[in-house]
Design a protein around this motif. Structure first.
Motif, short mmCIF file in Angstrom:
data_model
loop_
_atom_site.label_atom_id
_atom_site.label_comp_id
_atom_site.label_asym_id
_atom_site.label_seq_id
_atom_site.Cartn_x
_atom_site.Cartn_y
_atom_site.Cartn_z
N HIS A 1 0.83 -1.21 0.00
CA HIS A 1 0.00 0.00 0.00
C HIS A 1 0.86 1.26 0.00
O HIS A 1 0.51 2.26 -0.62
CB HIS A 1 -0.97 0.00 1.18
CG HIS A 1 -2.20 -0.82 0.92
ND1 HIS A 1 -2.40 -2.07 1.44
CD2 HIS A 1 -3.27 -0.56 0.12
CE1 HIS A 1 -3.56 -2.55 0.99
NE2 HIS A 1 -4.10 -1.65 0.19
N GLU A 2 1.99 1.22 0.68
CA GLU A 2 2.89 2.38 0.67
C GLU A 2 3.43 2.64 -0.75
O GLU A 2 3.42 3.77 -1.23
CB GLU A 2 4.03 2.19 1.68
CG GLU A 2 3.50 2.25 3.11
CD GLU A 2 4.50 1.82 4.17
OE1 GLU A 2 5.62 1.38 3.82
OE2 GLU A 2 4.14 1.92 5.37
N TYR A 3 3.85 1.56 -1.42
CA TYR A 3 4.30 1.71 -2.82
C TYR A 3 3.17 2.28 -3.68
O TYR A 3 3.39 3.14 -4.54
CB TYR A 3 4.73 0.36 -3.38
CG TYR A 3 6.17 -0.01 -3.10
CD1 TYR A 3 7.21 0.54 -3.83
CD2 TYR A 3 6.49 -0.94 -2.11
CE1 TYR A 3 8.53 0.19 -3.60
CE2 TYR A 3 7.81 -1.30 -1.86
CZ TYR A 3 8.82 -0.72 -2.61
OH TYR A 3 10.12 -1.08 -2.38
N TYR A 4 1.96 1.76 -3.48
CA TYR A 4 0.80 2.17 -4.29
C TYR A 4 0.49 3.66 -4.11
O TYR A 4 0.43 4.41 -5.08
CB TYR A 4 -0.39 1.30 -3.90
CG TYR A 4 -1.72 1.71 -4.48
CD1 TYR A 4 -2.00 1.52 -5.83
CD2 TYR A 4 -2.72 2.26 -3.68
CE1 TYR A 4 -3.24 1.87 -6.37
CE2 TYR A 4 -3.96 2.61 -4.20
CZ TYR A 4 -4.21 2.42 -5.54
OH TYR A 4 -5.44 2.77 -6.06
N PHE A 5 0.33 4.08 -2.86
CA PHE A 5 -0.01 5.49 -2.63
C PHE A 5 1.13 6.41 -3.12
O PHE A 5 0.88 7.50 -3.63
CB PHE A 5 -0.30 5.75 -1.15
CG PHE A 5 -1.53 5.05 -0.63
CD1 PHE A 5 -2.73 5.10 -1.33
CD2 PHE A 5 -1.49 4.33 0.56
CE1 PHE A 5 -3.87 4.44 -0.87
CE2 PHE A 5 -2.62 3.67 1.03
CZ PHE A 5 -3.82 3.74 0.32
N GLU A 6 2.36 5.94 -2.93
CA GLU A 6 3.50 6.78 -3.33
C GLU A 6 3.67 6.87 -4.85
O GLU A 6 4.38 7.76 -5.32
CB GLU A 6 4.79 6.26 -2.67
CG GLU A 6 4.87 6.68 -1.20
CD GLU A 6 5.92 5.93 -0.38
OE1 GLU A 6 5.99 6.19 0.84
OE2 GLU A 6 6.65 5.09 -0.95
N ASN A 7 3.05 5.95 -5.61
CA ASN A 7 3.15 6.13 -7.06
C ASN A 7 1.89 6.74 -7.68
O ASN A 7 1.65 6.64 -8.88
CB ASN A 7 3.68 4.90 -7.81
CG ASN A 7 2.86 3.63 -7.74
OD1 ASN A 7 3.38 2.53 -7.75
ND2 ASN A 7 1.54 3.77 -7.68
N LEU A 8 1.10 7.44 -6.82
CA LEU A 8 -0.03 8.23 -7.32
C LEU A 8 0.25 9.71 -7.03
O LEU A 8 0.96 10.04 -6.08
CB LEU A 8 -1.32 7.79 -6.64
CG LEU A 8 -1.81 6.38 -7.01
CD1 LEU A 8 -3.00 5.99 -6.15
CD2 LEU A 8 -2.17 6.31 -8.49
N ARG A 9 -0.34 10.56 -7.86
CA ARG A 9 -0.02 11.99 -7.78
C ARG A 9 -1.28 12.79 -7.46
O ARG A 9 -2.29 12.69 -8.15
CB ARG A 9 0.53 12.41 -9.14
CG ARG A 9 1.04 13.80 -9.23
CD ARG A 9 1.44 14.06 -10.67
NE ARG A 9 1.39 15.48 -10.95
CZ ARG A 9 2.45 16.27 -10.89
NH1 ARG A 9 3.62 15.78 -10.62
NH2 ARG A 9 2.32 17.57 -11.11
N SER A 10 -1.20 13.56 -6.39
CA SER A 10 -2.32 14.41 -5.97
C SER A 10 -2.75 15.30 -7.14
O SER A 10 -1.92 15.89 -7.82
CB SER A 10 -1.87 15.29 -4.80
OG SER A 10 -2.88 15.34 -3.85
N GLY A 11 -4.06 15.36 -7.39
CA GLY A 11 -4.56 16.20 -8.48
C GLY A 11 -4.51 15.51 -9.83
O GLY A 11 -4.97 16.06 -10.82
N GLY A 12 -3.93 14.31 -9.89
CA GLY A 12 -3.88 13.55 -11.14
C GLY A 12 -2.56 13.75 -11.87
O GLY A 12 -1.80 14.67 -11.57
N GLY A 13 -2.31 12.86 -12.81
CA GLY A 13 -1.04 12.89 -13.54
C GLY A 13 -1.22 13.23 -15.01
O GLY A 13 -2.19 13.89 -15.38
N ILE A 14 -0.31 12.74 -15.83
CA ILE A 14 -0.31 13.09 -17.25
C ILE A 14 -0.69 11.91 -18.14
O ILE A 14 -0.66 12.01 -19.36
CB ILE A 14 1.08 13.62 -17.69
CG1 ILE A 14 2.18 12.60 -17.35
CG2 ILE A 14 1.38 14.98 -17.06
CD1 ILE A 14 3.52 12.86 -18.02
N GLY A 15 -1.02 10.78 -17.51
CA GLY A 15 -1.34 9.59 -18.31
C GLY A 15 -0.10 8.74 -18.49
O GLY A 15 0.45 8.26 -17.51
N ASP A 16 0.32 8.59 -19.72
CA ASP A 16 1.52 7.77 -19.98
C ASP A 16 2.79 8.58 -19.72
O ASP A 16 2.78 9.81 -19.78
CB ASP A 16 1.49 7.27 -21.43
CG ASP A 16 0.37 6.27 -21.66
OD1 ASP A 16 0.13 5.45 -20.76
OD2 ASP A 16 -0.27 6.34 -22.72
#
Ligand SMILES: [Fe+2]
Length: 212
Positions: free
Chosen positions: A80-95
């Protein structure tokens, strides 16, 4: 085996993801905290069994069960730590950008980024409860994608998790129907923090150079 370390739940300031509600995140953070708490509780209980320097015959069944559960809870905490840490607040750019380290590593390992992604997404859609994880092999820098059942079955020893996607239903059930996992996977990709992914890959390549 247990250790005497006590783990603390990390704080994640994740908000405003695309297609994954704050309500889902709040519920998910609570679940994660449960894994941290249970990991600590199991560590303590297992320590009780071994503090006299021996696991007695009559203690073996309880000791075995707690130790097996530790594999589940401990991996549940860490993944879960890896998962949350590879998400970006406000959303990302896709690929990821086509000149990024990750994009190039995917090309090197799979022939193209698109084939890497088809594999990762395909794993994410597999029936069952678990995770899709892209690992880097520290001996070669090659990427490979794997299905993890629950939290603990299928992790590759010694490989570094680079991109981690939770596909348990709790990760999306408040936002999508159980059969809509593909929509959640699409949402996941639109929120990936590729700079976090780059940093993990950089650390892995650092290991590679140091070992060469
Ligand atoms: Fe989860």
């Amino acid at each position: 085996m247990s250790s005497t370390a006590s783990y603390k739940a990390k704080e994640f300031n994740l908000r405003g993801l695309k297609g994954i509600s704050d309500q889902t995140l709040d519920m998910h953070f609570k679940l994660y905290e449960g894994y941290v708490k249970e990991t600590n509780r199991l560590d303590e209980k297992i320590s009780e069994f071994i503090k006299d320097g021996n696991v007695d015959q009559e203690e073996m069944p309880a000791y075995s069960e707690l130790t097996r559960r530790l594999g589940f809870e401990f991996n549940g905490m860490v993944l879960h730590e890896y998962y949350f840490e590879n998400l970006r607040s406000g959303g990302g750019i896709g690929d990821p950008a086509s000149n990024s380290r990750f994009y190039k590593a995917a090309e090197d390992s799979f022939g193209s980024y698109q084939i890497w992604k088809a594999d990762f997404v395909g794993i994410g859609k597999m029936r069952g409860v678990g995770w899709a994880i892209c690992y880097a092999n520290p001996a070669t820098g090659q990427l490979s994608n794997h299905w993890i059942t629950l939290h603990e079955t299928g992790n590759v020893a010694g490989f570094d998790p680079i991109l981690v996607m939770d596909v348990w239903e709790h990760a999306f059930l408040l936002d999508y129907k159980p059969a809509e996992r593909p929509k959640y996977i699409e949402a996941f990709f639109s929120n990936v923090d590729w700079s976090a992914v780059e940093n993990r890959l950089q650390r892995n390549l650092g290991t590679l150079r140091a070992g060469a």
